[in-house]
Design an enzyme around this catalytic site. Structure first.
Site, PDB file in Angstrom:
ATOM      1  CG  ASP A   1      -3.778  -0.158  -3.485  1.00  0.00           C
ATOM      2  OD1 ASP A   1      -4.589   0.750  -3.256  1.00  0.00           O
ATOM      3  OD2 ASP A   1      -3.144  -0.754  -2.574  1.00  0.00           O
TER       4      ASP A   1
ATOM      5  CG  ASP B   1      -2.677   4.163   1.333  1.00  0.00           C
ATOM      6  OD1 ASP B   1      -1.708   4.789   1.774  1.00  0.00           O
ATOM      7  OD2 ASP B   1      -3.751   4.700   0.999  1.00  0.00           O
TER       8      ASP B   1
ATOM      9  CB  SER C   1      -5.263   5.492  -3.904  1.00  0.00           C
ATOM     10  OG  SER C   1      -5.238   5.533  -2.495  1.00  0.00           O
TER      11      SER C   1
END
Ligand SMILES: Nc1ccn([C@@H]2O[C@H](COP(=O)(O)O)[C@@H](O)[C@H]2O)c(=O)n1
Ligand SMILES: [Mg+2]
Length: 290
Positions: free
Chosen positions: A39, A41, A154
């Protein structure tokens, strides 16, 4: 097994023996079989910045100088309404999914109204407080040096997160990104987001149809998965034949409330740890660089 970083106070593991076995198998299978799925963030980027929250790729855009005051307020209101829903451990994923679609759709509509220019993106990122986790150089460099593919999956804004990685000088050739990308017209003005919409809880094979990414890597059956949300757990679902998978979860927010669920789901949970130390330690061991 020698991974001293696993002794850090931030590390929690429900089944230490199982984790040891997975790490050992990843090492035995060797570098040619390894891929990393991560991922972005709050996983590769930091959660905390000088006592405040670091911005997500969406927040970087939402709070930038190219957004009107009214636009900023509306985007902030959306965040304050939907973020608690996103991380609520007492709601099911089925309950959350339509609400996440609502959040992303409204936010993207507001961003499109702002007539954002492609040419402003680099400066917006330069002026932001975006920060990758400590140890990011070692992480990106080691994977690159060993030709290990890094897939960044993401629900953020692809154009922004790519720019963060580029400005950090770690956008190597082994890095591939799937995210929400902006579509600009011939004058370089944002007109829409390209589909399919990726939100926190549909990060799985349904939004990867047609990319062929995992099919090309069918011999890479050893996976290290990095995430910060319960939605990140499905990111490797499209990998054809997983032999070993190690799931490492960053538990950044509402730690006490969410600990149980994270320990049930991730093999290793890193609580309020702003570094990639543990990931780097494991990679060093797997790649036999100890
Ligand atoms: N308008 C929005 C929508 C989502 N977020 C946050 O972005 C993160 C999703 O990106 P990943 O790289 O983690 O998949 C998630 O943390 C959402 O809270 C936002 O800030 N604004
Ligand atoms: Mg995240």
């Amino acid at each position: 097994m020698k991974v001293p970083e696993l002794e850090k106070a931030t590390v929690r593991i429900r089944q230490p023996e199982r984790v040891r076995e997975i790490i050992q198998s990843l090492r035995e299978q060797g570098v040619a079989k390894l891929q990393v799925i991560s991922d972005f963030d709050m996983t590769l980027s930091r959660f905390g910045c000088n006592g405040r929250r670091c911005p997500t790729s969406h927040n970087i855009l939402d709070t930038s100088r190219v957004i009107s005051e009214d636009g900023k307020k509306k985007l902030k209101d959306l965040l304050h309404y939907y973020y608690p829903i996103e991380i609520d451990p007492n709601r099911t994923l089925e309950e959350k999914r339509p609400l996440m679609v609502e959040w992303w759709t409204k936010a993207h509509e507001l961003l499109v109204q702002q007539k954002i220019r492609k040419g402003d993106i680099a400066q917006i990122v330069r002026e932001s407080e975006a920060m990758l986790r400590d140890g990011y150089e070692e992480f990106f460099e080691r994977l690159h040096k060993n030709n290990v593919p890094l897939f960044i999956f993401s629900a953020g804004v692809g154009d922004i997160l790519e720019e963060i990685i580029r400005q950090a000088n770690v956008f190597y050739s082994n890095v591939n990104v799937v995210s929400n990308y902006m579509d600009f017209n011939e004058d370089g003005v944002l007109t829409r987001f390209k589909g399919p919409l990726i939100h926190t809880y549909n990060k799985n094979n349904t939004v990867l149809q047609g990319t062929g990414y995992f099919q090309q890597l069918s011999t890479r059956t050893s996976i290290i998965l990095l995430g910060d949300s319960m939605g990140d757990l499905t990111m490797a679902d499209g990998v054809p034949s997983v032999e070993n998978i190690l799931k490492i979860g960053f538990l950044n927010d509402k730690v006490e409330e969410r600990r149980g669920k994270y320990l049930d789901s991730y093999d290793i949970v890193l609580e309020s740890d702003e570094t990639l130390d543990v990931v780097n330690g494991i990679l060093r061991y797997i790649l036999a660089e100890t």
